[in-house]
Design an enzyme around this catalytic site. Structure first.
Site, mmCIF file in Angstrom:
data_model
loop_
_atom_site.group_PDB
_atom_site.id
_atom_site.type_symbol
_atom_site.label_atom_id
_atom_site.label_comp_id
_atom_site.label_asym_id
_atom_site.label_seq_id
_atom_site.Cartn_x
_atom_site.Cartn_y
_atom_site.Cartn_z
ATOM 1 C CG ASP A 41 16.976 20.069 -31.959
ATOM 2 O OD1 ASP A 41 15.768 20.319 -31.752
ATOM 3 O OD2 ASP A 41 17.657 20.669 -32.794
ATOM 4 C CG HIS A 245 -0.045 11.268 -8.195
ATOM 5 N ND1 HIS A 245 0.798 10.197 -8.081
ATOM 6 C CD2 HIS A 245 -0.013 11.888 -6.987
ATOM 7 C CE1 HIS A 245 1.324 10.170 -6.859
ATOM 8 N NE2 HIS A 245 0.837 11.190 -6.181
ATOM 9 C CG ASP A 262 -0.787 19.066 -4.192
ATOM 10 O OD1 ASP A 262 0.131 19.869 -3.903
ATOM 11 O OD2 ASP A 262 -0.799 17.869 -3.834
ATOM 12 C CG ASP A 273 3.489 19.577 -1.194
ATOM 13 O OD1 ASP A 273 2.529 19.805 -1.953
ATOM 14 O OD2 ASP A 273 3.802 18.436 -0.802
ATOM 15 C CG HIS A 352 -3.184 10.400 0.544
ATOM 16 N ND1 HIS A 352 -2.963 11.211 1.630
ATOM 17 C CD2 HIS A 352 -4.213 10.980 -0.153
ATOM 18 C CE1 HIS A 352 -3.781 12.255 1.575
ATOM 19 N NE2 HIS A 352 -4.567 12.126 0.516
ATOM 20 C CG HIS A 356 5.505 14.255 1.687
ATOM 21 N ND1 HIS A 356 6.222 15.381 1.374
ATOM 22 C CD2 HIS A 356 4.263 14.450 1.147
ATOM 23 C CE1 HIS A 356 5.470 16.198 0.648
ATOM 24 N NE2 HIS A 356 4.260 15.671 0.505
ATOM 25 C CG HIS A 363 7.042 13.039 -2.194
ATOM 26 N ND1 HIS A 363 6.370 12.113 -2.934
ATOM 27 C CD2 HIS A 363 6.109 13.968 -1.871
ATOM 28 C CE1 HIS A 363 5.105 12.474 -3.062
ATOM 29 N NE2 HIS A 363 4.921 13.602 -2.428
ATOM 30 C CD GLU A 386 0.286 15.675 1.411
ATOM 31 O OE1 GLU A 386 -0.402 15.673 0.369
ATOM 32 O OE2 GLU A 386 1.529 15.708 1.401
ATOM 33 C CE1 TYR A 390 -8.065 13.520 -2.406
ATOM 34 C CE2 TYR A 390 -7.684 11.831 -0.725
ATOM 35 C CZ TYR A 390 -7.316 13.020 -1.331
ATOM 36 O OH TYR A 390 -6.216 13.702 -0.866
ATOM 37 N NE ARG A 408 -3.495 16.460 -1.660
ATOM 38 C CZ ARG A 408 -3.885 15.981 -2.830
ATOM 39 N NH1 ARG A 408 -4.727 14.968 -2.886
ATOM 40 N NH2 ARG A 408 -3.421 16.490 -3.966
ATOM 41 C CD GLU A 410 0.538 19.042 0.532
ATOM 42 O OE1 GLU A 410 -0.008 19.194 -0.575
ATOM 43 O OE2 GLU A 410 1.564 18.350 0.702
HETATM 44 N N1 GLY Z 1 2.353 17.574 -4.109
HETATM 45 C C1 GLY Z 1 2.743 16.284 -3.811
HETATM 46 C C2 GLY Z 1 2.264 15.869 -2.506
HETATM 47 O O1 GLY Z 1 1.486 16.568 -1.896
HETATM 48 O O2 GLY Z 1 2.672 14.877 -1.966
HETATM 49 MN MN MN Z 2 2.596 16.836 -0.124
HETATM 50 MN MN MN Z 3 0.985 18.556 -2.370
#
Ligand code: GLY
Ligand code: MN
Ligand code: MN
Length: 443
Positions: A41, A245, A262, A273, A352, A356, A363, A386, A390, A408, A410
């Site tokens: 619950d 991820h 991240d 982000d 990638h 975004h 996103h 970003e 890798y 990465r 970003e």
């Molecule tokens: N943290 C999600 C991205 O960088 O897209």
């Molecule tokens: Mn991002």
């Molecule tokens: Mn990110």
């Protein structure tokens, strides 16, 4: 600590601007988020739906916005949970219909328990109903049930709406261009997120668990007024940095590895982000430095280009070119740069996109193409930049020293009238800056 926030006047402006773009005899329907069951619950922390919050500033579940544009008159209806002293003992204060009229400027307010009875009345004589389709709130079937009950009353003179129209093309375009108040809040989200990354660099050392770095970050968010992160933080040491991820965050950070973080906070419903990648022991080795400087070169080249009028795709293409050239120079890719780009060989290392839209959702909403063409950047848009590299731990095509390195970098960038503003610039990103910070202020 008090952070900037969106004022009620701005929520009202948004409703007015939305209504101004709709035809007469139309209605907008926006449901709140639902409480999410976690286990037994126990419920997950409630987070309002971004569209709902964008138009109302109201953060209770079990609510519905109905904006009716009837000829020239616009009426803002808010359905919400009724006051209930007994439930409020358990779950806390509810505004109730009287409260939302005062605090959230609803023209008319009702208990959500009356929604199925009142919606057919509100929609009588309306031509078009506008709502976001294909979301998880089953709005389609709720609207359908209201229409069904209206159809049964046609002989009594009820006129049933004839058009169901996707709302996102109007509402999400509004969300894409940030206002002065939104930019202020996003600057704050960028700043607090950046400070948290600095803290992580300052406490990092071999032997720490990934989740301990995450804890430092969340601690900084909360100490600065941000109750929740904007998304699940990624803290990946060594080869975990290659899992795009990765959120397990349960390995030990090892001497000689990099760690990729991240993480971003949510400030009054707006996301930061940020990704930074740095050495666990404070010093890059040669292979790590070479790849890091290549990712940084790509990121800086993209930020340099950002200004109004350039197509969304342009900076992604720049990042692909800089990274592919660099991978050839370092020997991770072999061949002609143009051909390696054309055949997508770089995707073994950079799989990638460059970034975004960023806003209330990490996103964020908003189309990337308009009439089949990549859209041109405009002042007030906020996006991430970003790029990453890798190298899979089992990539037999490259020298062993490169394997298992994931990097990465970003930042969050606002498009301004003449160029851009990096909202997350407080956190270091050159090799020298990172090594100096970690050598001089680590504790
Ligand atoms: N943290 C999600 C991205 O960088 O897209
Ligand atoms: Mn991002
Ligand atoms: Mn990110």
């Amino acid at each position: 600590m008090k952070q900037p926030s969106i004022q009620q006047r701005e929520f009202a402006d948004r409703r007015e601007r939305l209504a101004a773009q709709l035809p007469i005899n139309s209605a907008v329907i926006v449901p709140s988020a639902k409480l999410q069951h976690r286990n037994s619950d126990v419920e997950s922390p409630f987070r309002q739906d971004s569209d709902f919050y964008y138009l109302s500033g109201f953060d209770e579940p079990e609510a519905l916005i109905v904006i009716v544009k009837d000829q020239a008159v616009v009426t803002y209806h808010l359905f919400c949970q009724p006051r209930d002293p007994e439930m409020e003992i358990w779950n806390g204060y509810r505004s109730g219909p009287e409260g939302v009229k005062i605090d959230f400027l609803a023209d008319k307010a009702f208990s959500i328990e009356e929604v199925d009875e009142r919606l057919p009345e509100l929609l009588d004589g309306i031509d078009s109903i506008h709502f976001c389709m294909g979301t998880c709130y089953q709005t389609e079937s709720r609207v359908e049930s209201w229409l069904t009950s209206m159809r049964k009353k046609r002989r009594q003179g009820v006129t049933v709406p004839s058009r169901l129209i996707e709302l996102s093309s109007v509402l999400h375009e509004m969300r894409l261009i940030k206002s002065v108040q939104e930019i202020e809040v996003m600057r704050s989200a960028g700043e607090i997120s950046a400070q948290a990354h600095v803290r992580a660099m300052q406490i990092c050392c071999p032997g720490l668990m990934e989740y301990q770095l995450e804890a430092e970050i969340i601690h900084h968010f909360m100490q600065n007024g941000c109750r929740l992160p904007a998304y699940s933080s990624i803290v990946g040491g060594g080869k975990n940095g290659c899992v795009l991820h990765y959120v397990s965050n349960n390995s030990m950070l090892r001497e000689g590895d990099l760690v990729l973080i991240d993480a971003g906070c949510e400030t009054d419903y707006y996301a930061g982000d940020i990704t930074r990648t740095f050495p666990v022991n404070g010093r890059f080795n040669d292979a790590q430095r070479a790849l890091y400087e290549l990712v940084l070169k790509a990121q800086m080249a993209c930020i340099e280009e950002l200004k109004p009028g350039i197509p969304w795709e342009q900076t992604h293409d720049t990042s692909v070119r800089v990274i592919t050239e660099g991978l050839v120079e370092l020997g991770l890719l072999k061949g002609n740069v143009g051909e390696l780009i054309d055949c997508g060989a770089y995707k073994a290392f950079y799989m990638h996109r460059l970034g975004h839209w960023l806003g209330m959702d990490v996103h964020d909403v908003g189309d990337y193409k308009v009439a089949g063409e990549w859209r041109l950047l405009e002042p007030g848009m906020v996006m991430t930049v970003e790029p990453g590299i890798y190298v899979a731990p089992d990539n037999e095509n490259v020298d062993a020293r490169w394997r298992g390195i994931g990097i990465r970098i970003e930042d969050d960038v606002l498009i301004t009238d003449n160029g851009c503003e990096v909202l997350t610039g407080l956190v270091p990103k050159t090799v020298d800056e990172i090594e100096t910070l970690m050598a001089t202020t680590r504790h």
